[in-house]
Scaffold this active site. Structure first.
Site, PDB file in Angstrom:
ATOM      1  N   LYS A   1       0.885  -1.614  -0.094  1.00 30.71           N
ATOM      2  CA  LYS A   1       0.196  -0.389   0.163  1.00 30.71           C
ATOM      3  C   LYS A   1       1.221   1.154   0.267  1.00 30.71           C
ATOM      4  O   LYS A   1       0.303   2.375  -0.815  1.00 30.71           O
ATOM      5  CB  LYS A   1      -0.941  -0.236   1.384  1.00 30.71           C
ATOM      6  CG  LYS A   1      -2.041  -0.962   1.142  1.00 30.71           C
ATOM      7  CD  LYS A   1      -3.454  -1.255   2.317  1.00 30.71           C
ATOM      8  CE  LYS A   1      -4.097  -2.409   2.153  1.00 30.71           C
ATOM      9  NZ  LYS A   1      -4.990  -1.816   3.552  1.00 30.71           N
TER      10      LYS A   1
ATOM     11  N   LYS B   1      -7.013  -9.285  -8.375  1.00 28.33           N
ATOM     12  CA  LYS B   1      -8.005  -9.098  -7.332  1.00 28.33           C
ATOM     13  C   LYS B   1      -8.985  -8.069  -7.800  1.00 28.33           C
ATOM     14  O   LYS B   1      -8.906  -7.242  -8.188  1.00 28.33           O
ATOM     15  CB  LYS B   1      -7.528  -9.093  -5.623  1.00 28.33           C
ATOM     16  CG  LYS B   1      -8.705  -9.244  -4.934  1.00 28.33           C
ATOM     17  CD  LYS B   1      -7.944  -9.561  -3.251  1.00 28.33           C
ATOM     18  CE  LYS B   1      -9.074  -9.666  -1.920  1.00 28.33           C
ATOM     19  NZ  LYS B   1      -8.626  -9.257  -0.579  1.00 28.33           N
TER      20      LYS B   1
ATOM     21  N   LYS C   1     -12.527  -2.123  -4.970  1.00 31.04           N
ATOM     22  CA  LYS C   1     -13.571  -1.379  -5.538  1.00 31.04           C
ATOM     23  C   LYS C   1     -13.045  -0.260  -5.884  1.00 31.04           C
ATOM     24  O   LYS C   1     -13.471   0.865  -6.613  1.00 31.04           O
ATOM     25  CB  LYS C   1     -13.009  -1.152  -3.772  1.00 31.04           C
ATOM     26  CG  LYS C   1     -14.369  -1.979  -2.486  1.00 31.04           C
ATOM     27  CD  LYS C   1     -13.737  -1.494  -1.593  1.00 31.04           C
ATOM     28  CE  LYS C   1     -14.364  -2.596  -0.177  1.00 31.04           C
ATOM     29  NZ  LYS C   1     -13.682  -2.503   0.891  1.00 31.04           N
TER      30      LYS C   1
END
Length: 338
Positions: A118, A201, A204
Site C-alpha cells: 500500500k 483481485k 473497489k
C-alpha cells in the site's frame, strides 16, 4: 497449568472505504452469515477506524460505514443472532490498540507485506496509522477474546501477528489471558478476481466499473457484467487442473461455485466440455438470483440511515459488555492504577 477455556467466538470486520463488491460478499460476508447460529458467538464489525489510515472525506466515511452495515444486514446478518456495530462506537478498540503498540515489535511490523504494497515508494509520507494498523487489528480481535477469525489469504499474516502479540503479552506478564486466535480460510471463492483480468483481485478502486460486481448493482448491471466478462476461446475442462493457466476461466468457475454453494469440481462436472455460450448466461442468471435481492434490500436500508445507526448502537452496547471486562483486566495485568 491448564490453559483457560475460551468461549468459541468469531470476530471479523470490513473496512468502509469505497463500495462493497462481490469479493466482499463471497470472501467474507456470505461466510459470516453461514457461521451464525452455530458453535460460535459471532461478532461482526464495520472497522471505520481502519479506514482513516488514508484520508477520508467525513461525508464519504459516514456513507460508506452505513453502506457496509447495510450490506451485512441485507446479506443475512441477523442483529439478534450476531453482534453488529461500527468500531469507533467502542472505545476499547483504540485503548487496547495503544497497549498492543507497546507489545508489538517494530521488526514484526516491517514484515507486514500489505504495508509495503500500500505504501509503495511513498512509505515516508504515509500515516503512522497505516504502518501500525495491524496492531489495532490485533486489538479488534483480542478485545473480545475471539478464538477464530474468518479472513482471506491476504489477511492471514495479520492474524498470525495477532497470535504473536497474544503470545508475547502472555509470556511477558506470565499469564494465560489472551487466546491464540485461529485464522479460518476456506471456501471455493475466497479470492474473487477482476472480471477483466483474472490475475488481479477484484477491487473497489479499479479503473473500470466493468471489472467488478458491486453489491449495489441492479439485476441488469450484474447480468451485463458477467456476459461481458473476459474469457478465452477454449471450452471448460472437466477437471480443475485444466484451469491452471486460465485465470479468467478459473475465476468465473470459482464465482459460480461460491454463489451456488458448490465445489469448483462439481461445477466442472456439470459444465465440463461446454462453451462459454452456455456457462456465462447460467452464471449471470445465478448471480442475479443471489445478488439482486441483496442490492434491493441495501437500497431500502440506505433510505433509512437512522435505523442503521440504531442497529449499530444496539450492537455496540452488546460489544461493550464483552469488551470492557477484558480491557479492565488487561490494564490490571499491566499494572495501571485505575
Amino acid at each position: 497449568m491448564d490453559k483457560p477455556a475460551f468461549t468459541p467466538r468469531v470476530f471479523s470486520g470490513i473496512k468502509p472505504s469505497g463500495g462493497l463488491t462481490l469479493g466482499n460478499y463471497l470472501g467474507a460476508i456470505k461466510r459470516f452469515v453461514d457461521m451464525q447460529g452455530g458453535e460460535f458467538e459471532t461478532i461482526y464489525c464495520v472497522v471505520d477506524m481502519h479506514a482513516i489510515t488514508v484520508w477520508q472525506s467525513p461525508e464519504d466515511l459516514r456513507h460508506a460505514t452505513r453502506e457496509v452495515a447495510a450490506g451485512y444486514l441485507a446479506s443475512g446478518i441477523d442483529p439478534d443472532r450476531s453482534i453488529l456495530f461500527n468500531q469507533s462506537r467502542v472505545s476499547g478498540h483504540a485503548e487496547l490498540g495503544w497497549l498492543f503498540n507497546c507489545v508489538a515489535r517494530v521488526g514484526w511490523m516491517n514484515r507486514m507485506t500489505q504495508f509495503k504494497d500500500k505504501a509503495g515508494k511513498n512509505a515516508e509520507n504515509v500515516s503512522l496509522g497505516l504502518y501500525a494498523y495491524p496492531s489495532l487489528m490485533a486489538a479488534d480481535i483480542l478485545l473480545y477474546h475471539a478464538t477464530h477469525v474468518p479472513v482471506g489469504e491476504d489477511q492471514k499474516q495479520h492474524v498470525e501477528l495477532t497470535r504473536d502479540i497474544a503470545a508475547k503479552f502472555n509470556h511477558d506478564y506470565k499469564v494465560d489471558f489472551f487466546p491464540e486466535t485461529v485464522p479460518v480460510i476456506e471456501g471455493p471463492a475466497m479470492r474473487v478476481m477482476n472480471l477483466r483480468d483474472g490475475t488481479k483481485k477484484m477491487s473497489k478502486s479499479g479503473e473500470s466499473d466493468m471489472e467488478r460486481i458491486n453489491m449495489t448493482d441492479d439485476a441488469d448491471s450484474i447480468a451485463k457484467k458477467f456476459r461481458k466478462a473476459k474469457t478465452d476461446p477454449e471450452p471448460l475442462p472437466e477437471e480443475m487442473d485444466g484451469l491452471d493457466s486460465r485465470p479468467e476461466a478459473r475465476n468465473l468457475v470459482n464465482i459460480y461455485a461460491g454463489l451456488a454453494n458448490m465445489t469448483a469440481d462439481s461445477v466442472l462436472a456439470e459444465y465440463g466440455g461446454e462453451g462459454w455460450g452456455r456457462f456465462k448466461p447460467a452464471l449471470a442468471e445465478l448471480a442475479v438470483e443471489r445478488l439482486a435481492p441483496i442490492s434491493g434490500e441495501m437500497k431500502r436500508l440506505m433510505d433509512d440511515p437512522a435505523e442503521i445507526d440504531r442497529i449499530m448502537e444496539k450492537g455496540a452496547e452488546k460489544a461493550r459488555e464483552i469488551a470492557q471486562p477484558i480491557l479492565e483486566k488487561t490494564f490490571d495485568i499491566m499494572g495501571f492504577v485505575r
